[in-house]
Design an enzyme around this catalytic site. Structure first.
Site, PDB file in Angstrom:
ATOM      1  N   GLY A  99      27.322  35.655  42.365  1.00 18.02           N
ATOM      2  CA  GLY A  99      27.531  34.224  42.578  1.00 18.02           C
ATOM      3  C   GLY A  99      28.505  34.029  43.707  1.00 18.02           C
ATOM      4  O   GLY A  99      29.268  34.945  44.049  1.00 18.02           O
ATOM      5  N   GLN A 125      34.792  29.359  48.628  1.00 19.95           N
ATOM      6  CA  GLN A 125      35.160  30.770  48.808  1.00 19.95           C
ATOM      7  C   GLN A 125      34.873  31.266  50.228  1.00 19.95           C
ATOM      8  O   GLN A 125      35.372  32.340  50.605  1.00 19.95           O
ATOM      9  CB  GLN A 125      34.397  31.653  47.813  1.00 19.95           C
ATOM     10  CG  GLN A 125      34.819  31.438  46.353  1.00 19.95           C
ATOM     11  CD  GLN A 125      34.081  32.367  45.434  1.00 19.95           C
ATOM     12  OE1 GLN A 125      32.943  32.072  45.047  1.00 19.95           O
ATOM     13  NE2 GLN A 125      34.682  33.489  45.100  1.00 19.95           N
ATOM     14  N   CYS A 153      36.169  38.099  40.253  1.00 16.54           N
ATOM     15  CA  CYS A 153      35.996  37.047  41.252  1.00 16.54           C
ATOM     16  C   CYS A 153      36.107  37.656  42.641  1.00 16.54           C
ATOM     17  O   CYS A 153      37.018  38.456  42.899  1.00 16.54           O
ATOM     18  CB  CYS A 153      37.061  35.972  41.081  1.00 16.54           C
ATOM     19  SG  CYS A 153      36.882  34.596  42.234  1.00 16.54           S
ATOM     20  N   LEU A 154      35.185  37.303  43.521  1.00  9.85           N
ATOM     21  CA  LEU A 154      35.220  37.875  44.870  1.00  9.85           C
ATOM     22  C   LEU A 154      36.453  37.412  45.644  1.00  9.85           C
ATOM     23  O   LEU A 154      36.827  38.030  46.635  1.00  9.85           O
ATOM     24  CB  LEU A 154      33.932  37.505  45.623  1.00  9.85           C
ATOM     25  CG  LEU A 154      32.646  38.080  45.008  1.00  9.85           C
ATOM     26  CD1 LEU A 154      31.426  37.608  45.758  1.00  9.85           C
ATOM     27  CD2 LEU A 154      32.686  39.592  44.920  1.00  9.85           C
ATOM     28  N   HIS A 160      31.365  29.668  36.158  1.00 13.77           N
ATOM     29  CA  HIS A 160      32.405  30.238  37.036  1.00 13.77           C
ATOM     30  C   HIS A 160      32.328  29.605  38.424  1.00 13.77           C
ATOM     31  O   HIS A 160      33.356  29.261  39.019  1.00 13.77           O
ATOM     32  CB  HIS A 160      32.203  31.765  37.122  1.00 13.77           C
ATOM     33  CG  HIS A 160      33.159  32.486  38.023  1.00 13.77           C
ATOM     34  ND1 HIS A 160      34.158  33.307  37.572  1.00 13.77           N
ATOM     35  CD2 HIS A 160      33.254  32.503  39.383  1.00 13.77           C
ATOM     36  CE1 HIS A 160      34.834  33.804  38.600  1.00 13.77           C
ATOM     37  NE2 HIS A 160      34.305  33.327  39.708  1.00 13.77           N
ATOM     38  N   GLU A 161      31.078  29.419  38.918  1.00 16.76           N
ATOM     39  CA  GLU A 161      30.914  28.862  40.277  1.00 16.76           C
ATOM     40  C   GLU A 161      31.232  27.371  40.331  1.00 16.76           C
ATOM     41  O   GLU A 161      31.858  26.905  41.283  1.00 16.76           O
ATOM     42  CB  GLU A 161      29.478  29.112  40.780  1.00 16.76           C
ATOM     43  CG  GLU A 161      29.052  30.571  40.841  1.00 16.76           C
ATOM     44  CD  GLU A 161      30.058  31.484  41.526  1.00 16.76           C
ATOM     45  OE1 GLU A 161      30.097  32.671  41.175  1.00 16.76           O
ATOM     46  OE2 GLU A 161      30.816  31.001  42.404  1.00 16.76           O
ATOM     47  N   HIS A 165      34.772  26.841  40.622  1.00 16.94           N
ATOM     48  CA  HIS A 165      35.254  26.984  42.008  1.00 16.94           C
ATOM     49  C   HIS A 165      35.156  25.647  42.752  1.00 16.94           C
ATOM     50  O   HIS A 165      36.031  25.299  43.531  1.00 16.94           O
ATOM     51  CB  HIS A 165      34.434  28.031  42.777  1.00 16.94           C
ATOM     52  CG  HIS A 165      34.927  29.444  42.650  1.00 16.94           C
ATOM     53  ND1 HIS A 165      36.199  29.833  43.018  1.00 16.94           N
ATOM     54  CD2 HIS A 165      34.319  30.560  42.207  1.00 16.94           C
ATOM     55  CE1 HIS A 165      36.350  31.142  42.802  1.00 16.94           C
ATOM     56  NE2 HIS A 165      35.220  31.605  42.308  1.00 16.94           N
TER      57      HIS A 165
HETATM   58  O1  K2U Z   1      32.471  33.514  42.243  1.00 16.62           O
HETATM   59  C1  K2U Z   1      32.647  34.707  42.451  1.00 16.62           C
HETATM   60  O2  K2U Z   1      33.732  35.165  42.809  1.00 16.62           O
HETATM   61  C2  K2U Z   1      31.509  35.669  42.194  1.00 16.62           C
HETATM   62  C3  K2U Z   1      31.694  36.162  40.780  1.00 16.62           C
HETATM   63  C4  K2U Z   1      30.683  35.522  39.909  1.00 16.62           C
HETATM   64  C5  K2U Z   1      30.878  35.894  38.476  1.00 16.62           C
HETATM   65  C6  K2U Z   1      32.129  36.143  37.935  1.00 16.62           C
HETATM   66  C7  K2U Z   1      32.233  36.467  36.587  1.00 16.62           C
HETATM   67  C8  K2U Z   1      31.119  36.537  35.784  1.00 16.62           C
HETATM   68  C9  K2U Z   1      29.881  36.278  36.344  1.00 16.62           C
HETATM   69  C10 K2U Z   1      29.770  35.951  37.681  1.00 16.62           C
HETATM   70  C11 K2U Z   1      31.682  37.683  40.726  1.00 16.62           C
HETATM   71  O3  K2U Z   1      32.625  38.239  41.549  1.00 16.62           O
HETATM   72  S1  K2U Z   1      30.216  38.433  41.149  1.00 16.62           S
HETATM   73  C12 K2U Z   1      30.685  40.087  40.690  1.00 16.62           C
HETATM   74  C13 K2U Z   1      30.147  40.390  39.337  1.00 16.62           C
HETATM   75  C14 K2U Z   1      29.046  41.189  39.291  1.00 16.62           C
HETATM   76  C15 K2U Z   1      28.465  41.440  38.074  1.00 16.62           C
HETATM   77  C16 K2U Z   1      28.985  40.905  36.900  1.00 16.62           C
HETATM   78  C17 K2U Z   1      30.104  40.099  36.960  1.00 16.62           C
HETATM   79  C18 K2U Z   1      30.710  39.832  38.193  1.00 16.62           C
HETATM   80 ZN    ZN Z   2      34.934  33.566  41.657  1.00 19.16          ZN
END
Ligand code: K2U
Ligand code: ZN
Length: 173
Positions: A46, A51, A95-96, A137-138, A141
């Site tokens: 996501g 971001q 979170c990225l 989560h998105e 943001h």
């Molecule tokens: O928004 C973001 O920073 C991307 C997030 C999205 C996300 C966070 C937590 C749970 C689900 C989605 C992540 O960094 S994407 C990395 C990731 C990959 C697989 C599973 C969970 C998170």
């Molecule tokens: Zn995030």
């Protein structure tokens, strides 16, 4: 298509509410493409426009993360949660914008979301599983909320201090 730099916490742009999108323009389509490319490259499932330093209410996601799964990229413009389940789920989130930090966050297990697609049409879908966690989560943001805001103050402060140190070291090159 171009990779965009991901804004790292702490940063005021990650704490502000993003602005509703007025219309789907070629620039917005290019941004959505770049966000999907940046998300897959990270890799992530996501990514929200703030971001990548764009204060628009736009997010992308693709939670079909099994290696052999065919990609299912989604672009949500002006998303709104219109229903949440009573049942809740706990997921260890990352979170990225806060790399290498993970913590358990509890959220509604299922959510129903309406949004505008790149075709300008209104869509509505009920999400469960990882898709539900990711879309919440998105959308957080887009409202200037980070997963660490759900943690106890001490844990949140520890993560923020470590990110401040990381950003100082990155600035030194
Ligand atoms: O928004 C973001 O920073 C991307 C997030 C999205 C996300 C966070 C937590 C749970 C689900 C989605 C992540 O960094 S994407 C990395 C990731 C990959 C697989 C599973 C969970 C998170
Ligand atoms: Zn995030």
């Amino acid at each position: 298509m171009a990779l965009r730099r991901i804004v790292l916490h702490p940063d005021p742009r990650l704490k502000k509410a993003a602005t509703p999108v007025a219309s789907v323009t070629d620039d917005l389509r290019r941004l959505a493409d770049d966000m999907l490319e940046t998300m897959y490259d990270a890799p992530g499932i996501g990514l929200a426009a703030p971001q990548v330093a764009v204060m628009d209410r736009l997010l992308v996601m693709d939670c079909a993360k099994e290696d052999d799964a065919t990609p299912e990229p989604m672009v949500l413009i002006n998303p709104e949660v219109v229903w949440t389940s009573e049942d809740r789920n706990v997921y260890e989130e990352g979170c990225l914008s806060i790399p290498d930090h993970y913590a358990e966050v509890e959220r509604p297990k299922e959510v129903e979301v309406t949004w505008m697609g790149l075709d300008g049409k209104t869509q509505c879908e009920r999400f469960d599983g990882l898709w539900a966690t990711c879309v919440q989560h998105e959308i957080d943001h887009l409202d200037g909320k980070l997963f660490i805001d759900y943690l106890k103050p001490l844990k949140r402060q520890m993560i923020t201090r470590k990110m401040q140190k990381l950003k100082r070291e990155m600035a030194r090159g």
